[in-house]
Design a protein around this motif. Structure first.
Motif, mmCIF file in Angstrom:
data_model
loop_
_atom_site.group_PDB
_atom_site.id
_atom_site.type_symbol
_atom_site.label_atom_id
_atom_site.label_comp_id
_atom_site.label_asym_id
_atom_site.label_seq_id
_atom_site.Cartn_x
_atom_site.Cartn_y
_atom_site.Cartn_z
ATOM 1 N N ALA A 119 0.829 -1.199 0.000
ATOM 2 C CA ALA A 119 0.000 0.000 0.000
ATOM 3 C C ALA A 119 0.868 1.256 0.000
ATOM 4 N N GLU A 120 2.001 1.221 0.736
ATOM 5 C CA GLU A 120 2.884 2.376 0.801
ATOM 6 C C GLU A 120 3.518 2.653 -0.566
ATOM 7 N N LEU A 121 3.848 1.585 -1.318
ATOM 8 C CA LEU A 121 4.542 1.742 -2.581
ATOM 9 C C LEU A 121 3.605 2.035 -3.747
ATOM 10 N N GLN A 122 2.327 1.760 -3.593
ATOM 11 C CA GLN A 122 1.372 1.937 -4.682
ATOM 12 C C GLN A 122 1.217 3.421 -5.021
ATOM 13 N N GLU A 123 1.247 3.739 -6.305
ATOM 14 C CA GLU A 123 1.044 5.135 -6.716
ATOM 15 C C GLU A 123 -0.417 5.514 -6.537
ATOM 16 N N LEU A 124 -0.640 6.689 -5.963
ATOM 17 C CA LEU A 124 -1.990 7.156 -5.703
ATOM 18 C C LEU A 124 -2.292 8.380 -6.564
ATOM 19 N N ALA A 125 -3.499 8.425 -7.090
ATOM 20 C CA ALA A 125 -3.954 9.566 -7.883
ATOM 21 C C ALA A 125 -4.738 10.512 -6.979
ATOM 22 N N ILE A 126 -4.356 11.791 -7.008
ATOM 23 C CA ILE A 126 -4.990 12.795 -6.152
ATOM 24 C C ILE A 126 -5.680 13.833 -7.018
ATOM 25 N N LEU A 127 -6.884 14.206 -6.631
ATOM 26 C CA LEU A 127 -7.583 15.330 -7.253
ATOM 27 C C LEU A 127 -7.561 16.485 -6.267
ATOM 28 N N LEU A 128 -6.927 17.592 -6.642
ATOM 29 C CA LEU A 128 -6.891 18.786 -5.810
ATOM 30 C C LEU A 128 -7.978 19.749 -6.278
ATOM 31 N N VAL A 129 -8.840 20.144 -5.342
ATOM 32 C CA VAL A 129 -9.890 21.117 -5.644
ATOM 33 C C VAL A 129 -9.527 22.380 -4.862
ATOM 34 N N GLU A 130 -8.952 23.357 -5.564
ATOM 35 C CA GLU A 130 -8.399 24.555 -4.926
ATOM 36 C C GLU A 130 -8.456 25.719 -5.919
ATOM 37 N N ASP A 131 -9.033 26.848 -5.504
ATOM 38 C CA ASP A 131 -9.166 27.975 -6.425
ATOM 39 C C ASP A 131 -7.973 28.922 -6.374
ATOM 40 N N ASP A 132 -7.134 28.838 -5.355
ATOM 41 C CA ASP A 132 -6.004 29.744 -5.206
ATOM 42 C C ASP A 132 -4.770 29.138 -5.876
ATOM 43 N N PRO A 133 -4.233 29.793 -6.932
ATOM 44 C CA PRO A 133 -3.059 29.235 -7.627
ATOM 45 C C PRO A 133 -1.848 29.086 -6.717
ATOM 46 N N GLY A 134 -1.685 30.022 -5.759
ATOM 47 C CA GLY A 134 -0.542 29.922 -4.856
ATOM 48 C C GLY A 134 -0.619 28.693 -3.970
ATOM 49 N N ASP A 135 -1.782 28.472 -3.392
ATOM 50 C CA ASP A 135 -1.955 27.284 -2.554
ATOM 51 C C ASP A 135 -1.821 26.009 -3.387
ATOM 52 N N ALA A 136 -2.342 26.051 -4.620
ATOM 53 C CA ALA A 136 -2.233 24.880 -5.492
ATOM 54 C C ALA A 136 -0.768 24.568 -5.801
ATOM 55 N N ALA A 137 0.044 25.621 -5.983
ATOM 56 C CA ALA A 137 1.461 25.412 -6.256
ATOM 57 C C ALA A 137 2.161 24.785 -5.052
ATOM 58 N N LEU A 138 1.780 25.217 -3.832
ATOM 59 C CA LEU A 138 2.365 24.619 -2.632
ATOM 60 C C LEU A 138 2.023 23.137 -2.525
ATOM 61 N N VAL A 139 0.774 22.807 -2.819
ATOM 62 C CA VAL A 139 0.366 21.402 -2.763
ATOM 63 C C VAL A 139 1.102 20.601 -3.839
ATOM 64 N N ALA A 140 1.274 21.197 -5.007
ATOM 65 C CA ALA A 140 1.999 20.497 -6.080
ATOM 66 C C ALA A 140 3.430 20.185 -5.649
ATOM 67 N N GLU A 141 4.048 21.101 -4.908
ATOM 68 C CA GLU A 141 5.394 20.836 -4.402
ATOM 69 C C GLU A 141 5.384 19.675 -3.410
ATOM 70 N N LEU A 142 4.377 19.657 -2.533
ATOM 71 C CA LEU A 142 4.272 18.560 -1.566
ATOM 72 C C LEU A 142 4.093 17.219 -2.276
ATOM 73 N N VAL A 143 3.266 17.224 -3.310
ATOM 74 C CA VAL A 143 3.038 15.996 -4.079
ATOM 75 C C VAL A 143 4.327 15.553 -4.756
ATOM 76 N N GLY A 144 5.075 16.521 -5.293
ATOM 77 C CA GLY A 144 6.324 16.192 -5.954
ATOM 78 C C GLY A 144 7.363 15.637 -5.005
ATOM 79 N N ASP A 145 7.361 16.140 -3.755
ATOM 80 C CA ASP A 145 8.346 15.674 -2.777
ATOM 81 C C ASP A 145 7.958 14.342 -2.141
ATOM 82 N N ALA A 146 6.665 14.008 -2.146
ATOM 83 C CA ALA A 146 6.190 12.744 -1.557
ATOM 84 C C ALA A 146 6.209 11.660 -2.634
ATOM 85 N N ALA A 147 6.823 10.553 -2.354
ATOM 86 C CA ALA A 147 6.944 9.484 -3.356
ATOM 87 C C ALA A 147 5.600 8.827 -3.635
#
Length: 400
Positions: free
Chosen positions: A13-41
């Motif tokens: 379960a830890e190794l399985q790739e997960l698909a995430i849908l982000l529902v966020e209207d603020d581009p800045g917050d969306a960019a922060l989440v994108a960085e978190l997603v990129g840093d998390a394997a």
């Protein structure tokens, strides 16, 4: 499952790739989440700006988790969570501000799996939170499925008690009754097989076996209604043709659609005269067992109940029962199953030949061995396709 197997499942379960849908209207917050997603394997993300966009995306895609901002242009707070739940049943993690922790807790109480505070999430914590949310959702679904299965089993058990009652015979009755029932391949869908046995005040033993077309709660409920009606009519002194006519009226009133019909065989057995009277309404024949002899008997009969309302006739056939003779009434599930990968059916003749090779002086052993052999044959072809029910009736040798 062993501890090691559980650990292995967790690692997968830890190794399985997960698909995430982000529902966020603020581009800045969306960019922060994108960085978190990129840093998390093992995470990949799709971003939309509104609930409306999320609904459109979810019509064709099923993510593993939705990251949901609670302040969107077309939905606010718990309303946003409710609208996501309307579109999908996947895990939801809500995103809140620094001063909105109570809102996050309220969202969890309303069905979200977790909440995260914007600006206070490290990549490792972020990835772990998303995976735990997905696992909690899977556990929730499993719990709901288990509860539904348990409720269905309880409902089936109640219906079975209505379809397959304890024979109403006095202690020391002159007639021995052996009854058996086996569910078909899908145990969740109870069929409409039913039977009953009652001895009247004159010592005559009355029996019925029947089968309502179809499966599921409608067929089972109709079978229960017919079985109860048969016992009520009998205890009221109504037998023979009139009994079947009234049973047909009950079927017409209780069936869920006009295509539903029911087959039935009724037997009145006199243990003193060693005679039985049989009426058959579209039902299969019966096995007559006498010593080492066994043959298939289909007495003249009429159509199934519901085929010709108000016009059907079901003649009575008198059958002598010399000492040692028994009758085995059955439903077609005993011979309609497949016996090989080519989907060949056992059939009445196949059942007779099978039974002849298993004759046993002990009636219960004979019945059980026959069912076991039929189940073994059906097992090689995927299992019993239909329910099967058996009533084995025998005058005790000392009856006189």
């Amino acid at each position: 499952m062993s501890v090691y197997a559980d650990d292995a499942a967790g690692i997968v379960a830890e190794l399985q790739e997960l698909a995430i849908l982000l529902v966020e209207d603020d581009p800045g917050d969306a960019a922060l989440v994108a960085e978190l997603v990129g840093d998390a394997a093992g995470l990949r993300m799709h971003w939309v700006r509104s609930i409306a966009d999320a609904g459109e995306y979810l019509t064709s895609q099923v993510p593993d988790c939705v990251l949901l901002d609670l302040h969107l242009p077309d939905a606010q707070g718990i309303q946003a969570l409710a609208r996501i739940h309307f579109h999908t049943d996947v895990a939801v993690v809500v995103m809140t501000g620094l001063d909105e922790e109570r809102t996050g807790l309220a969202a969890v109480a309303a069905g979200a799996q977790d909440y995260l505070v914007k600006g206070r999430v490290e990549p490792e914590l972020f990835g772990r939170s998303v995976r735990y949310a997905v696992q909690r959702k899977q556990a929730e679904r499993a719990t709901v499925a288990l509860q539904a299965s348990q409720m269905r089993a309880q409902e089936n058990a109640r219906l079975e008690r209505g379809l397959l009652p304890t024979p109403l015979l006095p202690t020391g009755s002159a007639v021995e009754v052996i009854s058996r029932y086996r569910p078909g391949r899908d145990h969740a869908l109870l069929g409409g097989d039913f039977y009953d046995v009652v001895q009247d005040h004159a010592g005559l033993v009355h029996a019925v076996i029947g089968d309502v077309s179809g499966h599921g709660p409608d067929a089972a409920a109709t079978g229960v209604a017919l079985r109860l009606a048969w016992r009520t009519l009998l205890l009221s002194g109504i037998v023979g043709m009139r009994q079947l006519q009234l049973l047909e009226r009950v079927l017409l009133a209780e069936r869920a659609d006009r295509q539903t019909f029911a087959t039935a065989t009724t037997v009145v057995l006199d243990p003193v005269a060693r005679t039985a009277w049989v009426r058959r309404a579209g039902h299969p024949g019966l096995l007559v067992h006498s010593g080492e002899e066994l043959h298939w008997l289909e007495v003249p009969g009429g159509p199934a109940l519901g085929f010709l309302p108000e016009h059907a006739q079901w003649p009575s056939h008198e059958l002598p029962l010399p000492i040692g003779t028994s009758l085995m009434l059955l439903t077609d599930g005993l011979f309609e199953g497949c016996v090989n990968a080519d989907k060949d059916r056992l059939g009445e003749q196949g059942l007779l030949e099978l039974a002849r090779g298993m004759i046993n002086p002990a009636p219960e052993r004979f019945v059980d061995d026959l069912i076991t052999r039929v189940e073994d044959l059906a097992g090689s072809a995927g299992g019993l396709e239909d329910d099967l029910a058996i009533l084995y009736l025998r005058c005790r040798p000392e009856a006189s």
